[in-house]
Design an enzyme around this catalytic site. Structure first.
Site, PDB file in Angstrom:
ATOM      1  N   ARG A  17      30.308  38.020  57.413  1.00  0.00           N
ATOM      2  CA  ARG A  17      29.321  38.332  58.450  1.00  0.00           C
ATOM      3  C   ARG A  17      27.970  38.639  57.806  1.00  0.00           C
ATOM      4  O   ARG A  17      27.819  39.626  57.100  1.00  0.00           O
ATOM      5  CB  ARG A  17      29.768  39.544  59.267  1.00  0.00           C
ATOM      6  CG  ARG A  17      28.736  39.982  60.290  1.00  0.00           C
ATOM      7  CD  ARG A  17      29.162  41.266  60.985  1.00  0.00           C
ATOM      8  NE  ARG A  17      28.090  41.746  61.828  1.00  0.00           N
ATOM      9  CZ  ARG A  17      27.758  43.013  61.948  1.00  0.00           C
ATOM     10  NH1 ARG A  17      28.427  43.943  61.292  1.00  0.00           N
ATOM     11  NH2 ARG A  17      26.765  43.365  62.728  1.00  0.00           N
ATOM     12  N   ALA A  76      27.960  49.571  65.096  1.00  0.00           N
ATOM     13  CA  ALA A  76      27.063  49.623  66.256  1.00  0.00           C
ATOM     14  C   ALA A  76      27.356  50.810  67.169  1.00  0.00           C
ATOM     15  O   ALA A  76      26.455  51.288  67.868  1.00  0.00           O
ATOM     16  CB  ALA A  76      27.145  48.316  67.043  1.00  0.00           C
ATOM     17  N   HIS A  99      26.274  54.125  56.443  1.00  0.00           N
ATOM     18  CA  HIS A  99      25.865  52.773  56.839  1.00  0.00           C
ATOM     19  C   HIS A  99      25.559  51.982  55.574  1.00  0.00           C
ATOM     20  O   HIS A  99      24.875  52.486  54.670  1.00  0.00           O
ATOM     21  CB  HIS A  99      24.628  52.801  57.733  1.00  0.00           C
ATOM     22  CG  HIS A  99      24.876  53.459  59.038  1.00  0.00           C
ATOM     23  ND1 HIS A  99      25.497  52.811  60.086  1.00  0.00           N
ATOM     24  CD2 HIS A  99      24.611  54.717  59.462  1.00  0.00           C
ATOM     25  CE1 HIS A  99      25.598  53.646  61.102  1.00  0.00           C
ATOM     26  NE2 HIS A  99      25.076  54.810  60.749  1.00  0.00           N
ATOM     27  N   ARG A 106      15.617  48.389  60.150  1.00  0.00           N
ATOM     28  CA  ARG A 106      16.169  47.255  60.884  1.00  0.00           C
ATOM     29  C   ARG A 106      15.633  47.251  62.308  1.00  0.00           C
ATOM     30  O   ARG A 106      14.606  47.844  62.595  1.00  0.00           O
ATOM     31  CB  ARG A 106      17.706  47.324  60.846  1.00  0.00           C
ATOM     32  CG  ARG A 106      18.203  47.269  59.388  1.00  0.00           C
ATOM     33  CD  ARG A 106      19.586  46.786  59.168  1.00  0.00           C
ATOM     34  NE  ARG A 106      19.957  45.617  59.919  1.00  0.00           N
ATOM     35  CZ  ARG A 106      21.206  45.358  60.286  1.00  0.00           C
ATOM     36  NH1 ARG A 106      22.162  46.199  59.976  1.00  0.00           N
ATOM     37  NH2 ARG A 106      21.506  44.270  60.945  1.00  0.00           N
TER      38      ARG A 106
END
Length: 147
Positions: A17, A76, A99, A106
């Site tokens: 990913r 998320a 994280h 971001r």
């Protein structure tokens, strides 16, 4: 000392990913690396990963009396799950939020973590080393009531 590592949604896709953002290390390699680091510190490390918010909440609830701390990458869910926030607030096990990427560098929606206020700390943007730093913190503060 026993620490639970909890990885949330989409972290099962590590390595494939968006590797330009999350790197090429797969989740099982990340977990093996964290466990080896824990072994060096004398920390027993357990790991769970789920894409389901309810499973993450159950893991947090079930940690009471079993673990000395939790290292949580809620993915998320960090940005909007008040249910996870309440689960963390409802237990007496210290939680460090981790994280892989710098959430403050971001998209705007990632700049806010609703779980941070109920965690003892947050490590953001240091890649997989963030997990190891969290373990090191628990090791260094194992006799501290804060942990």
């Amino acid at each position: 000392m026993k620490i639970l590592i909890i990885n949330g949604p989409n972290l099962n896709l590590l390595g494939s990913r968006e590797p330009s953002i999350y790197g090429t290390m797969e989740l099982h390699d990340l977990v093996n690396s964290i466990k080896k680091y824990g072994d060096r510190l004398g920390i027993q490390v357990q790991h769970i990963q789920s894409n389901s918010e309810g499973c993450l909440i159950d893991a947090i609830h079930n940690s009471v009396g079993l673990y000395d701390g939790i290292v949580l990458n809620a993915g998320a869910y960090s940005h909007y799950s008040y249910a996870l926030r309440d689960a963390i607030a409802g237990i007496n096990v210290p939680v460090i939020e981790v994280h892989i990427t710098n959430i403050y560098n971001r998209e705007d929606f990632r700049n806010v973590s609703v779980i941070s206020p109920v965690c003892i700390g947050q490590i953001s943007g240091l890649g997989i080393d963030g997990y190891k730093l969290a373990l090191q913190y628990f090791f260094d503060h194992k006799d501290n009531e804060h942990c």
